[in-house]
Scaffold this active site. Structure first.
Site, PDB file in Angstrom:
ATOM      1  N   CYS A 111      36.250  47.484  41.995  1.00 38.49           N
ATOM      2  CA  CYS A 111      37.140  46.313  41.843  1.00 38.49           C
ATOM      3  C   CYS A 111      38.476  46.716  41.196  1.00 38.49           C
ATOM      4  O   CYS A 111      39.289  47.347  41.866  1.00 38.49           O
ATOM      5  CB  CYS A 111      36.417  45.208  41.094  1.00 38.49           C
ATOM      6  N   HIS A 124      31.121  44.717  42.821  1.00 33.37           N
ATOM      7  CA  HIS A 124      30.556  45.143  41.527  1.00 33.37           C
ATOM      8  C   HIS A 124      29.079  45.498  41.656  1.00 33.37           C
ATOM      9  O   HIS A 124      28.231  44.679  41.322  1.00 33.37           O
ATOM     10  CB  HIS A 124      30.667  43.990  40.520  1.00 33.37           C
ATOM     11  N   GLU A 138      27.316  47.202  39.802  1.00 30.45           N
ATOM     12  CA  GLU A 138      26.686  47.296  38.467  1.00 30.45           C
ATOM     13  C   GLU A 138      26.091  45.958  38.029  1.00 30.45           C
ATOM     14  O   GLU A 138      25.405  45.894  37.015  1.00 30.45           O
ATOM     15  CB  GLU A 138      27.695  47.820  37.428  1.00 30.45           C
TER      16      GLU A 138
HETATM   17  N1  GLN Z   1      36.676  41.904  38.938  1.00 32.10           N
HETATM   18  C1  GLN Z   1      37.763  42.631  38.929  1.00 32.10           C
HETATM   19  O1  GLN Z   1      37.767  43.826  38.580  1.00 32.10           O
HETATM   20  C2  GLN Z   1      39.019  41.897  39.271  1.00 32.10           C
HETATM   21  C3  GLN Z   1      40.214  42.773  39.501  1.00 32.10           C
HETATM   22  C4  GLN Z   1      41.473  42.065  39.068  1.00 32.10           C
HETATM   23  N2  GLN Z   1      41.760  40.939  39.895  1.00 32.10           N
HETATM   24  C5  GLN Z   1      42.627  43.042  39.027  1.00 32.10           C
HETATM   25  O2  GLN Z   1      43.624  42.855  39.623  1.00 32.10           O
HETATM   26  O3  GLN Z   1      42.511  44.047  38.390  1.00 32.10           O
END
Ligand code: GLN
Length: 211
Positions: free
Chosen positions: A92, A190, A192
């Protein structure tokens, strides 16, 4: 980490997987990595980065991670290690950190880079904040049930990068959500958080192959 037995004989070189601990869900990644048998360590400073053989960059907020990486003088050391071939996995916000180019970043937002891809921040978040979808992943025996939280998606990958996974259901079906380039791996989602260790196990295989 080189391990010595009680007499000081060399017994085995066990790679230590660092988890970048500037911000984000560090503990959850460590738990899954350790459940797969890996040795882990937190990385907040350049000296701690030097002591690990691989790195996981967790989910969280990429703008905060970027600012803290600058503050802690970690951005250049991170870029150097990635260039030298250290295996790294970003989930992410971590995917954003490993992208060579980003869209919808904050003003001046920088990344570590390494994967030849264009990643759009908060792309899924414009539709819904979080959702779940199955992901078809190359290298995995069956689809991965994935959780997305204000997630980025991959707009495009360059010639050197492999679009490893795509969302398999919902409005976003077909979107690239997992990419591999050499020793680097990134997912929009994610793993995890879902109790399925296959992505971490896949990364640990990459670490083993690299060491
Ligand atoms: N769950 C996340 O890691 C979101 C990422 C977040 N929107 C960002 O720009 O870093």
């Amino acid at each position: 980490m080189v391990q010595l037995d009680v007499k000081g004989w060399f017994v085995a070189a066990v790679p230590t997987v660092g988890v970048l601990a500037l911000q984000g869900d560090v503990r959850e990644h460590r738990r899954v990595l350790e459940s797969c048998g890996a040795a882990t360590a937190v990385v907040r400073r350049p000296e701690e980065l030097e002591r690990v053989q691989a790195l996981v960059i967790p989910g969280g907020e990429s703008t905060t991670m970027w600012r803290l990486a600058r503050t802690f003088d970690l951005l250049e050391p991170l870029r150097k290690r990635v260039e030298q071939g250290m295996p790294a996995y970003g989930s992410c916000a971590g995917m954003i950190m490993l992208a060579d180019r980003i869209l919808d970043g904050a003003a001046g937002q920088e990344t570590i880079g390494g994967i030849d891809m264009v990643v759009r921040r908060n792309a899924f978040g414009r539709q819904v904040d979080s959702f779940e979808s199955d992901v078809e992943m190359g290298g995995l025996d069956r689809p991965f049930h994935a959780v997305f939280i204000r997630a980025p998606w991959v707009e495009s990958v360059g010639a050197g990068a492999d679009a490893l996974g795509r969302a398999a259901s919902g409005d976003s079906a077909g979107r690239i959500v997992a990419v591999r380039q050499g020793n680097l791996l990134a997912t929009s989602f994610h793993p995890e958080l879902t109790g399925d260790p296959r992505i971490h196990a896949y990364f640990l295989e990459m670490v083993k192959e690299a060491s």
